[in-house]
Write a protein that holds these residues in place. Structure first.
Motif, PDB file in Angstrom:
ATOM      1  N   HIS A   1     -29.656 -14.438 -16.850  1.00 33.19           N
ATOM      2  CA  HIS A   1     -30.961 -14.860 -15.915  1.00 33.19           C
ATOM      3  C   HIS A   1     -32.658 -13.313 -16.008  1.00 33.19           C
ATOM      4  CE1 HIS A   1     -29.556 -18.121 -13.596  1.00 33.19           C
ATOM      5  NE2 HIS A   1     -28.957 -17.228 -13.058  1.00 33.19           N
ATOM      6  N   TYR A   2     -31.986 -12.721 -16.768  1.00 32.19           N
ATOM      7  CA  TYR A   2     -32.843 -11.523 -16.362  1.00 32.19           C
ATOM      8  C   TYR A   2     -33.455 -11.515 -17.424  1.00 32.19           C
ATOM      9  CZ  TYR A   2     -30.894 -10.085 -12.018  1.00 32.19           C
ATOM     10  OH  TYR A   2     -30.209  -9.540 -11.099  1.00 32.19           O
ATOM     11  N   GLN A   3     -33.317 -11.927 -19.045  1.00 35.00           N
ATOM     12  CA  GLN A   3     -33.533 -11.986 -20.555  1.00 35.00           C
ATOM     13  C   GLN A   3     -35.449 -12.195 -20.162  1.00 35.00           C
ATOM     14  OE1 GLN A   3     -33.222 -10.266 -23.287  1.00 35.00           O
ATOM     15  NE2 GLN A   3     -31.338 -10.671 -22.795  1.00 35.00           N
TER      16      GLN A   3
ATOM     17  N   GLY B   1     -27.180 -10.780 -23.346  1.00 37.86           N
ATOM     18  CA  GLY B   1     -26.964  -9.885 -21.892  1.00 37.86           C
ATOM     19  C   GLY B   1     -26.894  -9.112 -22.048  1.00 37.86           C
ATOM     20  N   VAL B   2     -26.093  -7.442 -22.019  1.00 41.58           N
ATOM     21  CA  VAL B   2     -25.666  -7.095 -21.956  1.00 41.58           C
ATOM     22  C   VAL B   2     -24.290  -6.018 -22.394  1.00 41.58           C
ATOM     23  CG1 VAL B   2     -27.593  -5.350 -20.767  1.00 41.58           C
ATOM     24  CG2 VAL B   2     -24.765  -6.062 -19.811  1.00 41.58           C
ATOM     25  N   HIS B   3     -24.128  -5.449 -22.550  1.00 46.07           N
ATOM     26  CA  HIS B   3     -22.736  -4.940 -23.442  1.00 46.07           C
ATOM     27  C   HIS B   3     -20.962  -5.464 -22.338  1.00 46.07           C
ATOM     28  CE1 HIS B   3     -18.746  -2.427 -24.774  1.00 46.07           C
ATOM     29  NE2 HIS B   3     -19.414  -3.282 -25.743  1.00 46.07           N
TER      30      HIS B   3
ATOM     31  N   GLY C   1     -26.782  -2.172 -22.703  1.00 41.85           N
ATOM     32  CA  GLY C   1     -25.717  -1.020 -21.906  1.00 41.85           C
ATOM     33  C   GLY C   1     -26.559  -1.408 -21.217  1.00 41.85           C
ATOM     34  N   CYS C   2     -25.272  -1.519 -20.008  1.00 45.19           N
ATOM     35  CA  CYS C   2     -26.129  -1.052 -18.233  1.00 45.19           C
ATOM     36  C   CYS C   2     -25.863   0.433 -17.646  1.00 45.19           C
ATOM     37  CB  CYS C   2     -25.266  -2.941 -17.659  1.00 45.19           C
ATOM     38  SG  CYS C   2     -25.631  -2.619 -15.391  1.00 45.19           S
ATOM     39  N   SER C   3     -27.005   0.130 -17.070  1.00 49.27           N
ATOM     40  CA  SER C   3     -27.062   1.664 -16.535  1.00 49.27           C
ATOM     41  C   SER C   3     -25.901   1.921 -15.911  1.00 49.27           C
ATOM     42  CB  SER C   3     -28.395   2.037 -15.971  1.00 49.27           C
ATOM     43  OG  SER C   3     -28.999   1.242 -15.179  1.00 49.27           O
ATOM     44  N   MET C   4     -25.749   1.297 -14.622  1.00 44.41           N
ATOM     45  CA  MET C   4     -24.982   1.120 -13.639  1.00 44.41           C
ATOM     46  C   MET C   4     -23.744   0.503 -14.508  1.00 44.41           C
ATOM     47  SD  MET C   4     -23.830  -2.037 -11.094  1.00 44.41           S
ATOM     48  CE  MET C   4     -25.463  -2.112 -10.055  1.00 44.41           C
ATOM     49  N   ALA C   5     -22.592   0.068 -14.853  1.00 46.38           N
ATOM     50  CA  ALA C   5     -21.311  -0.094 -15.637  1.00 46.38           C
ATOM     51  C   ALA C   5     -21.544   1.101 -15.979  1.00 46.38           C
ATOM     52  CB  ALA C   5     -21.548  -1.236 -17.166  1.00 46.38           C
TER      53      ALA C   5
ATOM     54  N   CYS D   1     -27.879   0.314  -9.893  1.00 42.40           N
ATOM     55  CA  CYS D   1     -28.587  -0.368 -10.798  1.00 42.40           C
ATOM     56  C   CYS D   1     -29.842   0.076 -10.515  1.00 42.40           C
ATOM     57  CB  CYS D   1     -29.436  -1.996 -10.593  1.00 42.40           C
ATOM     58  SG  CYS D   1     -30.043  -2.909 -11.780  1.00 42.40           S
ATOM     59  N   SER D   2     -30.433   0.909 -12.499  1.00 41.11           N
ATOM     60  CA  SER D   2     -31.706   0.963 -12.305  1.00 41.11           C
ATOM     61  C   SER D   2     -32.918   0.653 -11.821  1.00 41.11           C
ATOM     62  CB  SER D   2     -31.364   1.876 -13.499  1.00 41.11           C
ATOM     63  OG  SER D   2     -31.755   0.890 -14.683  1.00 41.11           O
ATOM     64  N   VAL D   3     -32.903  -0.770 -12.194  1.00 43.10           N
ATOM     65  CA  VAL D   3     -33.710  -2.016 -11.703  1.00 43.10           C
ATOM     66  C   VAL D   3     -34.000  -1.846 -10.534  1.00 43.10           C
ATOM     67  CG1 VAL D   3     -34.361  -4.026 -11.840  1.00 43.10           C
ATOM     68  CG2 VAL D   3     -33.415  -3.340 -14.205  1.00 43.10           C
TER      69      VAL D   3
ATOM     70  N   PRO E   1     -29.070  -7.676  -3.548  1.00 44.24           N
ATOM     71  CA  PRO E   1     -28.360  -6.583  -2.770  1.00 44.24           C
ATOM     72  C   PRO E   1     -27.624  -5.557  -3.275  1.00 44.24           C
ATOM     73  CG  PRO E   1     -26.821  -8.228  -3.545  1.00 44.24           C
ATOM     74  CD  PRO E   1     -28.738  -8.844  -3.793  1.00 44.24           C
ATOM     75  N   GLU E   2     -28.032  -5.067  -4.482  1.00 46.61           N
ATOM     76  CA  GLU E   2     -28.408  -4.452  -5.673  1.00 46.61           C
ATOM     77  C   GLU E   2     -29.251  -3.455  -4.646  1.00 46.61           C
ATOM     78  OE1 GLU E   2     -28.250  -4.831 -10.043  1.00 46.61           O
ATOM     79  OE2 GLU E   2     -26.543  -5.855  -9.472  1.00 46.61           O
ATOM     80  N   CYS E   3     -30.426  -3.529  -3.993  1.00 50.78           N
ATOM     81  CA  CYS E   3     -31.606  -2.874  -4.008  1.00 50.78           C
ATOM     82  C   CYS E   3     -30.736  -1.904  -2.532  1.00 50.78           C
ATOM     83  CB  CYS E   3     -32.302  -3.507  -2.707  1.00 50.78           C
ATOM     84  SG  CYS E   3     -33.060  -4.886  -4.674  1.00 50.78           S
TER      85      CYS E   3
ATOM     86  N   LEU F   1     -38.151  -3.693 -14.939  1.00 48.52           N
ATOM     87  CA  LEU F   1     -37.638  -4.646 -16.109  1.00 48.52           C
ATOM     88  C   LEU F   1     -35.853  -3.982 -16.395  1.00 48.52           C
ATOM     89  CD1 LEU F   1     -39.787  -4.636 -18.873  1.00 48.52           C
ATOM     90  CD2 LEU F   1     -39.309  -3.284 -18.176  1.00 48.52           C
ATOM     91  N   CYS F   2     -35.140  -4.722 -16.705  1.00 50.86           N
ATOM     92  CA  CYS F   2     -33.876  -4.278 -17.393  1.00 50.86           C
ATOM     93  C   CYS F   2     -34.294  -3.802 -19.203  1.00 50.86           C
ATOM     94  CB  CYS F   2     -32.792  -5.307 -17.056  1.00 50.86           C
ATOM     95  SG  CYS F   2     -30.893  -4.577 -17.662  1.00 50.86           S
ATOM     96  N   THR F   3     -34.295  -2.513 -19.462  1.00 55.00           N
ATOM     97  CA  THR F   3     -34.851  -1.823 -20.959  1.00 55.00           C
ATOM     98  C   THR F   3     -33.801  -2.186 -21.127  1.00 55.00           C
ATOM     99  OG1 THR F   3     -34.298   0.170 -19.348  1.00 55.00           O
ATOM    100  CG2 THR F   3     -36.692  -0.491 -19.210  1.00 55.00           C
TER     101      THR F   3
END
Ligand code: SF4
Length: 379
Positions: A40-42, A76-78, A102-106, A233-235, A260-262, A322-324
């Motif tokens: 969805h974020y693509q 998507g991401v890794h 990648g994903c900053s959170m993961a 999540c960095s976003v 809910p990641e906010c 945005l998810c960079t």
């Protein structure tokens, strides 16, 4: 984060129409042997070529059901590509068009840190701890959780999973009050979910993997019911209370809807809090002329605004959230990966080893027993 070698110069000389024509042509050539998944974020440029769009877990489940699809290209991401490989059949190959997506959170919960934390926490705790990991985590962390009798969760089912975890380790075990939970890797989803279930903030502590013993004293671990991993999540962390107040000060009747990641402070001030699927459904079902300020990734917000021109949809923030890393999957990398496939070469294959795959699957299956997933939308 994995490193992606720069593409050969010929790819940067291709215009956007040439890239699009090429991708269409490669898709035609590969036919049913290929399935392209778009999170969805693509970005829209890439989403237009996705056969399925959705969140990470549902996309992986859908891809695994496309038995003819030899190649699953995950835009998507890794960690999402890893999940697709965990669920895919042995005849299927998963490809991530840019390895540096990648994903900053993961990345905030490395398996070595998680194992070190577990050693300390289980020693410090007087009662059993059930580990839970959000699906936005590496395959190694999912496997750790599976091995230690815990489940995965998504932002849609986190409440159900967290309640179960506090009631004992197996789905058919009777409710008991003798369990703690450690929630990986997103402290905000963990905090917001536990709070929504009626647990006070004082029942939670934050384990910081950068501090010795997480920055916690053993008695803090003993007194807590929830141990939240210090990840985010960095976003979604870009949304803040000032933005909520700025929207509230506007004359229009904006409804504030956030993921809910906010942070807890933002979620408490929002009108509605829910997963990506919940956000999409809520806007779709809203009456014409309603006003929506949304706290989630900007590509999704823009797409919702385009799809629902009869409603007023905007980002909660005035800045571009945005998810960079996901943004690294662009037309050029998609073109390159597909072109190589048509030439019989697989690039950027994402492969999880069998042992990790087994235990990660145990964690995912444990979750699915509790909360069966809904189907994704085909385009
Ligand atoms: S939006 Fe956040 S959690 Fe999702 S992939 Fe990007 S960084 Fe990771």
């Amino acid at each position: 984060m994995l490193y992606q070698l720069p593409l050969p110069p010929k790819y940067s000389q291709l215009s956007e129409p040439q890239l699009c024509d090429g991708i269409r042509n490669f898709k035609r050539q590969l036919g049913r042997r290929l399935v392209i998944l778009g999170h969805h974020y693509q970005q829209d440029d890439v989403i237009q070529f996705a056969d399925f769009t959705g969140d990470s877990l549902k996309l992986s489940q859908t891809a695994a059901k496309q038995k003819d699809a030899e190649f699953i290209v995950f835009c998507g991401v890794h960690f999402m590509a890893e999940s697709a490989d965990i669920l895919a059949g042995p005849q299927q190959t998963v490809i991530l068009p840019d390895l540096s997506a990648g994903c900053s959170m993961a990345d905030m919960a490395h398996i070595d840190q998680v194992e070190e934390a577990w050693e300390f926490l289980t020693r410090a705790s007087d009662i059993p701890i059930t580990p839970i990991t959000y699906v936005n985590s590496s395959a190694a962390v999912k496997a750790f959780v599976g091995r230690n009798e815990g489940p995965c969760c998504t932002s849609s089912n986190a409440k159900m999973v967290l309640e179960w975890a506090l009631h004992g380790a197996e789905p058919d075990s009777p409710p008991c009050d003798g369990h703690k939970a450690i929630f990986l890797p997103d402290q905000h989803l963990g905090r917001n979910t536990a709070y929504a279930l009626g647990w006070p903030l004082e029942s939670m502590v934050v384990y910081d993997p950068k501090q010795p013993e997480g920055g916690l004293r053993p008695e803090q671990v003993r007194d807590a019911r929830f141990i939240l991993w210090k990840g985010h999540c960095s976003v979604h962390q870009l949304f803040n209370v000032q933005q909520v107040e700025a929207i509230r000060a506007m004359p229009e009747p904006w409804t504030i809807l956030v993921h809910p990641e906010c942070s807890w402070e933002v979620c408490q001030r929002a009108d509605l809090v829910g997963s990506t699927e919940y956000i999409i459904r809520t806007v779709r079902e809203a009456p014409s002329d309603s006003y929506w300020a949304i706290g989630t990734e900007v590509h999704l917000v823009h797409r919702l605004a385009q799809q629902h021109g009869d409603k007023h949809v905007r980002s909660l923030a005035g800045i571009q959230c945005l998810c960079t890393t996901m943004y690294r999957i662009d037309l050029r990398h998609l073109y390159w990966a597909l072109e190589r496939l048509t030439q019989g070469e697989v690039v950027n294959c994402i492969k999880v080893d069998d042992e990790t795959k087994h235990w990660a699957r145990v964690a995912l299956d444990r979750m699915l027993q509790l909360a069966p997933a809904q189907p994704v939308s085909a385009k």
